[in-house]
Enzyme design. Sequence first.
Site, mmCIF file in Angstrom:
data_model
loop_
_atom_site.group_PDB
_atom_site.id
_atom_site.type_symbol
_atom_site.label_atom_id
_atom_site.label_comp_id
_atom_site.label_asym_id
_atom_site.label_seq_id
_atom_site.Cartn_x
_atom_site.Cartn_y
_atom_site.Cartn_z
ATOM 1 N N SER A 260 40.303 32.651 46.452
ATOM 2 C CA SER A 260 40.299 32.234 45.042
ATOM 3 C C SER A 260 41.438 31.267 44.714
ATOM 4 O O SER A 260 41.358 30.527 43.725
ATOM 5 C CB SER A 260 40.385 33.458 44.131
ATOM 6 O OG SER A 260 41.522 34.242 44.448
ATOM 7 N N ASP A 497 48.438 38.596 36.129
ATOM 8 C CA ASP A 497 48.096 37.721 37.262
ATOM 9 C C ASP A 497 49.289 36.812 37.556
ATOM 10 O O ASP A 497 49.516 35.825 36.859
ATOM 11 C CB ASP A 497 46.853 36.891 36.938
ATOM 12 C CG ASP A 497 46.373 36.075 38.136
ATOM 13 O OD1 ASP A 497 47.094 36.043 39.164
ATOM 14 O OD2 ASP A 497 45.294 35.458 38.046
ATOM 15 N N HIS A 500 47.542 33.646 40.876
ATOM 16 C CA HIS A 500 46.807 32.418 40.605
ATOM 17 C C HIS A 500 47.650 31.522 39.691
ATOM 18 O O HIS A 500 48.776 31.873 39.334
ATOM 19 C CB HIS A 500 45.453 32.742 39.981
ATOM 20 C CG HIS A 500 44.566 33.534 40.880
ATOM 21 N ND1 HIS A 500 44.524 34.915 40.867
ATOM 22 C CD2 HIS A 500 43.685 33.151 41.841
ATOM 23 C CE1 HIS A 500 43.664 35.355 41.782
ATOM 24 N NE2 HIS A 500 43.141 34.293 42.388
#
Length: 528
Positions: A260, A497, A500
């Site tokens: 990802s 998060d 990312h």
Amino acid sequence: MERQRSFSVKSTRFLVFSFTISFSLIFLTVFSIWVVKSTPSISIYQQTHIQLNQSVFNLTLKPFTVQSLTGFSRSFSATEVKYLILTDAQLNGTENTTGFLQFSDLKDFQREENDTEVRENEVNKPTIGTGMERAPAVAPSIVIEVQSDEKKIEIELPTNYHQIQKKEIGRNSVKKIEEKRRRGCDITKGRWVYDESYPLYTNSSCPFIDEGFNCMSNGRLDKDYMKWKWQPQECDIPRFNATKMLESIRGKRLVFVGDSINRNQWESMLCMLIGAVKDPKKVYETHGRRITKEKGNYSFKFVDYKCTVEYYVSHFLVHEGKARVAQKRVQTLRIDSMDRGSSRWRGADILIFNTAHWWSHYKTKAGINYYQEGGQVLPRLDVSAAFRRALMTWASWVDKNIKPRKTQVFFRNSAPSHFRGGQWNSGGHCREATRPLSKTSSFIYPEKNVITEEVIKQMKTPVILLNITSLSEYRIEGHPSIYGKKPDKRFSSNSEDCSHWCLPGVPDMWNELLYFHLQSKQHEYNNQ
């Protein structure tokens, strides 16, 4: 009679003497004007900022004149102006007794108008990076506006700047210097420079950012995280030019393969390219899919350029499967077998691989009844050994299936996480950060990166390592944190998060580095 003759002779001598003096003065005046007009000159009024090692020197140059050694003369129009940028200032030897700063390199390249604005905006902006906490932003500095058909002038600037040394070098010499400098530039060493002209796109101008990376739409108010660019110490990274990039991939396939984090970079690339497309409706997903983290594979077609920009999910690059262990079917990782989707990657013109993120999860770190080779599930295997074997499987596939004359292969190494006070599932957070770190003294180069570099060196196929780990380590504020979800979903989970990246943001710089490598490769090809 004698007295009259004497007076006549004296009068004649006086007239001759006066005529001689007058003629000499006129001749000297005309000659001086001719000399001044026939000598080309360039007046320079410039405040210069020169970076030497880790110190910043601020020099204000007074007007001075550069003259041709060979006496060539020419008028220069505005359309012929180019920027000759002197960089890499260094003192000759361990002790400089001459008082001169010797500029070891000369670069010549055309800038677009927006590049000029960028360079002007960089002056006196803050920087974050190697060996520096806060300092004026330093762009390559002295700009001399001159272009000749046959010659270029390289200037060596003295520290007292009342004298100059100069030498003329041909175009071929300049090109050789540029090529050598591009090849020898270590882009991992540098600093983050605050730049008001960034970002390269906005959230409203790009429809490809999925919810997890769309921090501004999810309520993030500060915008400084979008405005930092990476400035290497040894060279310049060209500002991303979407039109040039699209022209370079016309009729080709640009393919991202990985986890990802690679999808993060792929979405960034789509956003950076869409700005150069006149009709956004001529960019579409070939299967009609909308980008979400649930769907794995995407292919966006740019109709006007007959190219595709694709992403294929592959957490490990090798095959994730299942096997029976003690009467149970368990998930395994076939480290000796490629991902089943690998056939789709063949035929790509540019391939960007990555794997790292999932190798830090519990199953992969524990390595108990998880790794499989052939029909055998290994009772225990160290994660580093498993990572090496998996990469060797990938390397063998590349060597067997990729044709170097057609396909350029990149491998982006691991992107750092910035969890503080725990991991992603145990209260780790990064929401307090609003600016990059000033230094990364505790940073340890990941073992996975070392393994990656060792495997790449053993391959037959040329692979360019896109080394973004250390430069991304500074960017603790670039993660979504609590802004990876819409406000109404945010409080249903305590997790943040910090792996990312927000878009626009740090992955845009990774793509500028990719663009730098692609342009350098094209430059070398054109000069063969």
